[in-house]
Design an enzyme around this catalytic site. Structure first.
Site, PDB file in Angstrom:
ATOM      1  N   THR A 220       0.874  -1.174   0.000  1.00  0.00           N
ATOM      2  CA  THR A 220       0.000   0.000   0.000  1.00  0.00           C
ATOM      3  C   THR A 220       0.905   1.215   0.000  1.00  0.00           C
ATOM      4  O   THR A 220       1.991   1.171   0.573  1.00  0.00           O
ATOM      5  CB  THR A 220      -0.848  -0.032   1.283  1.00  0.00           C
ATOM      6  OG1 THR A 220      -1.803  -1.074   1.148  1.00  0.00           O
ATOM      7  CG2 THR A 220      -1.569   1.277   1.533  1.00  0.00           C
ATOM      8  N   ARG A 248     -15.086  -6.080  -0.422  1.00  0.00           N
ATOM      9  CA  ARG A 248     -14.393  -5.649   0.801  1.00  0.00           C
ATOM     10  C   ARG A 248     -13.658  -4.320   0.579  1.00  0.00           C
ATOM     11  O   ARG A 248     -12.963  -4.138  -0.399  1.00  0.00           O
ATOM     12  CB  ARG A 248     -13.388  -6.709   1.224  1.00  0.00           C
ATOM     13  CG  ARG A 248     -12.595  -6.364   2.494  1.00  0.00           C
ATOM     14  CD  ARG A 248     -11.212  -5.810   2.190  1.00  0.00           C
ATOM     15  NE  ARG A 248     -10.395  -5.676   3.405  1.00  0.00           N
ATOM     16  CZ  ARG A 248      -9.229  -5.028   3.436  1.00  0.00           C
ATOM     17  NH1 ARG A 248      -8.747  -4.483   2.352  1.00  0.00           N
ATOM     18  NH2 ARG A 248      -8.553  -4.944   4.555  1.00  0.00           N
ATOM     19  N   GLY A 250     -10.975  -1.742   2.729  1.00  0.00           N
ATOM     20  CA  GLY A 250     -10.142  -1.705   3.933  1.00  0.00           C
ATOM     21  C   GLY A 250     -10.167  -0.341   4.590  1.00  0.00           C
ATOM     22  O   GLY A 250     -11.126   0.434   4.441  1.00  0.00           O
ATOM     23  N   ASP A 251      -9.106  -0.038   5.321  1.00  0.00           N
ATOM     24  CA  ASP A 251      -9.026   1.246   6.036  1.00  0.00           C
ATOM     25  C   ASP A 251      -8.590   2.391   5.120  1.00  0.00           C
ATOM     26  O   ASP A 251      -8.885   3.552   5.406  1.00  0.00           O
ATOM     27  CB  ASP A 251      -8.014   1.134   7.179  1.00  0.00           C
ATOM     28  CG  ASP A 251      -6.619   0.779   6.666  1.00  0.00           C
ATOM     29  OD1 ASP A 251      -6.499  -0.136   5.833  1.00  0.00           O
ATOM     30  OD2 ASP A 251      -5.645   1.435   7.087  1.00  0.00           O
ATOM     31  N   THR A 271      -0.638   1.976   6.891  1.00  0.00           N
ATOM     32  CA  THR A 271      -0.565   0.739   6.123  1.00  0.00           C
ATOM     33  C   THR A 271      -0.551  -0.427   7.102  1.00  0.00           C
ATOM     34  O   THR A 271       0.185  -0.413   8.090  1.00  0.00           O
ATOM     35  CB  THR A 271       0.671   0.685   5.210  1.00  0.00           C
ATOM     36  OG1 THR A 271       0.763  -0.637   4.660  1.00  0.00           O
ATOM     37  CG2 THR A 271       1.963   1.025   5.936  1.00  0.00           C
ATOM     38  N   GLY A 272      -1.391  -1.411   6.844  1.00  0.00           N
ATOM     39  CA  GLY A 272      -1.462  -2.540   7.762  1.00  0.00           C
ATOM     40  C   GLY A 272      -2.743  -3.303   7.541  1.00  0.00           C
ATOM     41  O   GLY A 272      -3.471  -3.045   6.571  1.00  0.00           O
ATOM     42  N   GLY A 274      -6.104  -3.767   7.467  1.00  0.00           N
ATOM     43  CA  GLY A 274      -7.107  -2.721   7.481  1.00  0.00           C
ATOM     44  C   GLY A 274      -8.206  -2.867   8.521  1.00  0.00           C
ATOM     45  O   GLY A 274      -8.631  -1.883   9.129  1.00  0.00           O
TER      46      GLY A 274
END
Ligand code: ASP
Length: 356
Positions: A220, A248, A250-251, A271-272, A274
């Site tokens: 990301t 889906r 994510g964050d 980044t991680g 989400g």
């Protein structure tokens, strides 16, 4: 004291005040800074070839330098952030734009968001599949629509109306990403960019299969900048995670979770994994800790990434810049592709823990 003396003292005080103000303004103008990330995860030096490492570092430097030139020439932080992110979106090295990962239906569905700290204006797109640069679409949503977030077909339709470049979905194809998906297709596994979530056995099998370059395509991307006017901007763009379910998000497209900016406090791009970043409202939480508890940026980042996120099993990292131009690159994984460039004009990029 004679009137003449009083006048002289008055003039001296006035001049020194003017000088101090000018100095402070100069100092303020000097705080322009840009930081970027290209994803965090189990990034180990032993799995990387020197050539691949150089490729990543060069691309990070290219993105940093492009954003930095805008800031150094008096440009605004939103332009710097968009420019830096577009360079990373266009590179298959990162999981954003070209080279985005595949969903469980074998498609690329991308998310992006951007926010400006002066106005708290923000824009985001989720689940877009044919917009060449999702970060530019997020910016258009912010600037040209009355909304903050647009998703799927509607977001693509809007991007077309704004004359953004639309490409065939085949443009995003990257063979390694496809192979990553083939590896877990049909299972319920999710191949996160942040592979410390994977079971150790899966990880070994995966490493064996992809030992050509040894990494798992973490990637990301994000950028945060403060310009000479003290305006902060933050942006994030991603393909999400391999084998994610259709639909889906994510964050990364969620303001407050994956991206946040407020001139009063800081700008943050995450980044991680989400789902954890959404639950912990990570980007906003860092800003809130600074605002309500008067913590420094680094103190706030440490609490959120090393404590609050970890407590619920979340892995990943953040990049952030505060209103004084201080920055933080903080992660709880083995590594994070990252870089910074301050007024000194030297791009500094690292991948692993420490400064390497
Ligand atoms: N946060 C992104 C997501 O969960 C993935 C990443 O940062 O690599 O979609």
């Amino acid at each position: 004291m004679s009137g003449k003396r009083i006048f002289i003292i008055f003039v001296i005080v006035l001049i020194s005040n003017l000088l101090a103000t000018a100095q402070n303004q100069q100092k303020d103008m000097d705080r322009f800074t840009i930081v970027i990330h290209g994803g965090a995860g189990t990034i180990l030096k032993k799995n990387m070839t020197p050539e691949k490492e150089l490729e990543y570092k060069n691309k990070l430097k290219e993105a940093l330098t492009a954003g930095y030139s805008i800031l150094a020439n008096g440009g605004n932080s939103i332009d710097a952030v968009e420019t830096a992110i577009k360079i990373m979106e266009d590179s298959p090295l990162f999981n954003a734009g070209k080279g985005a990962v595949f969903t469980n239906e074998g498609k690329n569905e991308m998310d992006a968001s951007i926010m400006e700290g002066k106005t708290l204006n923000a824009g985001s797109v989720a689940m877009v599949n044919t917009i060449k640069n999702p970060i530019s679409a997020a910016r258009m949503v912010m600037e040209k629509s009355p909304h903050v977030m647009m998703v799927g077909e509607g977001a693509v339709k809007f991007a077309k109306e704004q004359n953004l470049e639309i490409v065939d979905s085949a443009y995003f194809y990257d063979e390694k990403r496809w192979l990553q998906w083939q590896n877990i297709k049909g299972s319920n596994d999710l191949e996160l960019d942040h592979s410390d979530d994977r079971a150790e056995n899966n990880r070994k099998e995966f490493d064996a299969e992809f030992s050509d370059d040894g990494d798992r395509k973490f990637g990301t991307v994000g950028a945060v900048a403060i310009d000479k006017n003290g305006d902060i901007a933050a942006g994030t763009s991603t393909g999400g995670m391999t084998n994610k379910m259709y639909g889906r998000a994510g964050d990364s497209p969620i303001i407050g979770a994956g991206t946040y900016a407020n001139n009063k406090t800081c700008g943050v791009s995450c980044t991680g994994h989400g789902e954890y970043f959404i639950r912990k409202v990570v980007a906003y939480d860092i800003s809130a800790l600074m605002e309500y508890k008067n913590l420094t940026l680094q103190e706030a980042a440490d609490i959120v990434i090393h404590k609050k996120l970890k407590e619920i099993g979340g892995s990943g990292g953040i990049i952030a810049v505060d209103s004084h131009g201080n920055f933080s690159l903080t992660f709880n994984t083995e590594g994070m592709y990252r870089g910074s460039m301050t007024k000194e004009g030297k791009p500094i990029v690292s991948i692993y823990k420490g400064n390497d």
